[in-house]
Design an enzyme around this catalytic site. Structure first.
Site, PDB file in Angstrom:
ATOM      1  N   ARG A 134       0.819  -1.210   0.000  1.00  0.00           N
ATOM      2  CA  ARG A 134       0.000   0.000   0.000  1.00  0.00           C
ATOM      3  C   ARG A 134       0.854   1.263   0.000  1.00  0.00           C
ATOM      4  O   ARG A 134       0.424   2.292  -0.491  1.00  0.00           O
ATOM      5  CB  ARG A 134      -0.966  -0.013   1.181  1.00  0.00           C
ATOM      6  N   ARG A 182      -2.154  10.599   7.031  1.00  0.00           N
ATOM      7  CA  ARG A 182      -0.849  11.065   6.551  1.00  0.00           C
ATOM      8  C   ARG A 182      -0.986  12.276   5.628  1.00  0.00           C
ATOM      9  O   ARG A 182       0.012  12.972   5.353  1.00  0.00           O
ATOM     10  CB  ARG A 182      -0.135   9.944   5.813  1.00  0.00           C
ATOM     11  N   LYS A 224      12.202   6.950  13.345  1.00  0.00           N
ATOM     12  CA  LYS A 224      12.204   5.787  12.448  1.00  0.00           C
ATOM     13  C   LYS A 224      12.184   6.207  10.981  1.00  0.00           C
ATOM     14  O   LYS A 224      12.969   5.721  10.161  1.00  0.00           O
ATOM     15  CB  LYS A 224      11.021   4.876  12.782  1.00  0.00           C
ATOM     16  N   PRO A 241      16.883   1.707  11.040  1.00  0.00           N
ATOM     17  CA  PRO A 241      15.514   2.092  11.387  1.00  0.00           C
ATOM     18  C   PRO A 241      14.884   1.056  12.319  1.00  0.00           C
ATOM     19  O   PRO A 241      14.896  -0.138  12.017  1.00  0.00           O
ATOM     20  CB  PRO A 241      14.792   2.108  10.023  1.00  0.00           C
ATOM     21  N   ASP A 243      11.859  -0.324  13.155  1.00  0.00           N
ATOM     22  CA  ASP A 243      10.453  -0.520  12.807  1.00  0.00           C
ATOM     23  C   ASP A 243       9.909  -1.717  13.576  1.00  0.00           C
ATOM     24  O   ASP A 243      10.593  -2.290  14.419  1.00  0.00           O
ATOM     25  CB  ASP A 243      10.316  -0.754  11.302  1.00  0.00           C
TER      26      ASP A 243
END
Length: 300
Positions: A134, A182, A224, A241, A243
DNA sequence: CGCCAGGCCTTAC
DNA sequence: GTAAGGCATGGC
């Protein structure tokens, strides 16, 4: 139109286009069969990239990589897919760690990428709480709606929008395009860059941790996302990072690296992953865990 | 239906 | 400085 090829013989440590492009680092490429991020390869499909006003189509062959492009694609492919990295040296220098060694062995030819900073910044703002398929859809949508249209081989491609192009978007438009919460982050960050308030490129000259701190001034960018921009576009190969998958890795395999907050935990896992090339290690472990390929037993 | 996905922002302490 | 809650959307 220009055509050319890159031989596997020149690529120290090998190269795997499927792993490199479809491992969730870059969201700029599309695939001619439309099945990118579906988790399967197609030897007949071309990987396609619209960048800096040019279109590059590349396809893995038995002897290397074949390309067709609006320009000389050799330097573009070498830079964007880091084909001149000495992968053999990086793997050989990796720490003697069970999970990491298993990840390196299982995905040979996976290389880091180098994408343009602004597009990477926006892509990873979009990545928040989102699956890789996505994220790719969002980035592709932004390119189609706000980017420059390019023609090649009878097909239409879209470059990722410039800050100025993306700054014309409204929050409502981006929500309609499926970006969810977002949307305002993307609009505000694009305006910041377009207005000259700050630019992700400016982080390049800073020491690593200061560079990460610099990037968090953009809206929707925390530690991140900043680390992803540093690793995948600004050449900070030491960036790791943290995550969801790497946090899982820390909990299951490196519990002593959990130091309670992002900065300290990041330092600990970076050291565990070998320091200067820790970002390479991170990308292999991320891919290894995300694809469910890991068989290494958790500690304790 | 509930849970999760390459987290971040605001608010409260 | 850290902790909790909210946030859009789609796939399973």
């Amino acid at each position: 139109m220009e055509t050319g090829s890159i031989s596997n013989d020149e690529l120290v440590g090998g190269f795997d286009a499927f792993l490199t492009i479809e491992s969730g680092q870059t969201y700029r490429w599309t695939r001619s069969d439309g099945a990118i991020y579906a988790g399967r390869q197609n030897p007949d499909a071309w990987y396609e990239l619209a960048i800096d006003g040019e279109v590059v189509r590349a396809r893995p062959t038995e002897t290397g990589l074949k390309w067709r492009s609006t320009t000389d694609a050799d330097p573009i492919l070498r830079r964007r897919l880091r084909l001149d990295d000495d992968l053999e040296r990086i793997v050989a220098a990796a720490p003697d760690d069970p999970l990491l060694q298993e990840a390196y062995a299982a995905h040979r030819g996976l290389r880091l990428v180098t994408d343009p900073p602004f597009g990477t910044l926006i892509a990873f703002i979009c990545s928040s709480q989102m699956r890789v398929e996505r994220i790719h859809r969002m980035v592709t949508t932004l390119a189609r709606e706000y980017g420059t249209e390019l023609e090649f081989d009878g097909h239409t491609y879209y470059d990722f929008p410039t800050p100025e192009q993306l700054a014309t978007a409204t929050e409502a438009e981006l929500r309609d395009l499926g970006l969810g919460y977002r949307a305002p982050y993307v609009v505000e960050t694009a305006r910041m860059v377009a207005d000259g308030v700050a630019h992700p490129e400016d982080a390049r000259e800073l020491p690593y941790e200061e560079a990460r701190e610099y990037l968090t001034r953009f809206v929707g960018v925390g530690d991140k996302v900043a680390d992803c921009v540093l690793l995948f576009s600004l050449g900070f190969d030491e960036a790791v990072p943290l995550d969801t998958w790497i946090k899982t890795a820390i909990a299951d395999y490196y519990p002593d690296c959990d130091r309670g907050n992002y900065a300290k935990t990041s330092r600990a896992i970076r050291e565990r992953f070998g320091g200067t090339d820790a970002g390479y290690a991170q990308t292999y472990v991320f891919h290894h865990l995300r694809t469910g390929a890991a068989t290494t037993e958790p500690v304790e």
